[in-house]
Enzyme design. Structure first.
Site, PDB file in Angstrom:
ATOM      1  N   THR A   1       0.805  -1.239   0.000  1.00 50.90           N
ATOM      2  CA  THR A   1       0.000   0.000   0.000  1.00 50.90           C
ATOM      3  C   THR A   1       0.831   1.278   0.000  1.00 50.90           C
ATOM      4  O   THR A   1       0.294   2.364   0.211  1.00 50.90           O
ATOM      5  CB  THR A   1      -0.930   0.045   1.238  1.00 50.90           C
TER       6      THR A   1
ATOM      7  N   TYR B   1       3.669   5.459   5.598  1.00 52.87           N
ATOM      8  CA  TYR B   1       3.130   5.698   4.265  1.00 52.87           C
ATOM      9  C   TYR B   1       2.126   6.847   4.284  1.00 52.87           C
ATOM     10  O   TYR B   1       1.061   6.761   4.891  1.00 52.87           O
ATOM     11  CB  TYR B   1       2.479   4.425   3.692  1.00 52.87           C
TER      12      TYR B   1
END
Ligand code: NAP
Length: 277
Positions: A19, A53
């Protein structure tokens, strides 16, 4: 779905979903969420994310994708080295759980080694596991010496994996780290398995793929999936590519094809220090 056995005996999907960079572009969000949900439908139930992230944005997006479906996923997140102290890990885990809208992680990894002693991070992982906040824990980007050190610490025997950069054109871990992990029955999570899409354009791989009737992405993934102890986590935010990537499972490579890939992308002939992204 092919599975890989964790040291605990639990089986997880051999092909999961990365991701990194999801949630970065607002215009792509809907398709990214739809891709993760399609992945759950198609058996790619392992989702890899990290507090790093998008500074939490990817975890938030994963939380959205898992709404009403949390139990279907094997959810992996990572703590930054700057949060790897005991209080830092406990607090970072709570923040990740909140963003992911869940009460537990299936696997929690130290993203890479920083200044905090590994012993302190391991102790925090054990504490989180006892509290039911994480089911398993592990590490990422640890080289052989660091792995040996981690395994010797209290709690170190329960490390579930080392998540590492591993793809056709980065095979350095085969020199000594992978044999050591195998000897200790520790599976690897192979990150950037498409070399961040560079392999898809690689002329050696495109010509191999054309000759053998699969796409370059499928060839790169099938090469990793040919090993029994590698969990592969390609990232795509597009449903069509997810289906293409999952197609790698329908193209197991023959020994002759694997030998051909060995000639095109040779294994290491000398030790090199561990590379990470
Ligand atoms: P990757 O999976 O090797 O490649 C992702 C790139 O390939 C994206 O740009 C994606 O674009 C593209 N792509 C995916 N499938 C494709 C296909 N069939 N055809 C053409 N292009 C395709 O790289 P990665 O994201 O670096 O690594 C995977 C995951 O590993 C990450 O997302 C993250 O979860 C994890 N990771 C961990 C670490 C660590 O330090 N532990 C480091 C790096 C990555 P689209 O999305 O537009 O399709």
């Amino acid at each position: 779905m092919k599975t890989v056995r964790l040291p605990s005996g639990e089986n997880v999907p051999a092909l999961g979903m990365g991701t990194w960079q999801m949630g970065d572009a607002p215009g792509a969000r809907q398709e990214e969420v739809a891709t993760l949900r399609l992945g759950l439908d198609l058996g790619a139930r392992l989702i890899d994310t990290a507090e790093m992230y998008g500074q939490g944005q990817a975890e938030q997006l994963v939380g959205e994708a898992l709404k009403g479906r949390r139990d279907e996923a094997f959810l992996v997140s990572k703590v930054l080295p700057s949060n790897a102290s005991r209080p830092g890990v406990l607090a970072a885990c709570e923040r990740s759980l909140r963003r992911l809208q869940t009460d537990r992680l299936d696997l929690y990894l130290l993203h890479w080694r920083g200044a905090v002693p590994l012993a302190e991070t391991m102790a925090a992982f054990v504490e989180l596991q006892r509290a039911g906040k994480i089911r398993h824990y592990g590490v990422s980007n640890l080289d052989l010496a660091a792995m040996q050190e981690a395994a010797s610490l209290p709690g170190g025997q329960a490390i579930a994996t080392d998540q590492l950069l591993y793809h056709l054109s980065r095979r350095d871990i085969e020199w000594d780290l992978l044999p050591w992990l195998r000897q200790h029955r520790l599976p690897v999570m192979a990150y950037s398995p498409l070399a961040q899409a560079r392999l898809v354009e690689d002329s050696k791989l495109t010509s191999f793929s054309r000759r053998h009737g699969l796409t370059p992405a499928q060839a790169a993934l099938a090469w990793l999936l040919a090993k029994d102890d590698i969990i592969v986590i390609p990232k795509t935010g597009r449903r069509q590519r997810l289906k293409e990537n999952l197609g790698a499972l329908d193209h197991p490579l023959t020994n002759a094809q694997l030998s051909e890939l060995d000639r095109l992308f040779p294994p290491p002939s000398r030790p090199r220090s561990l590379e990470m992204l």
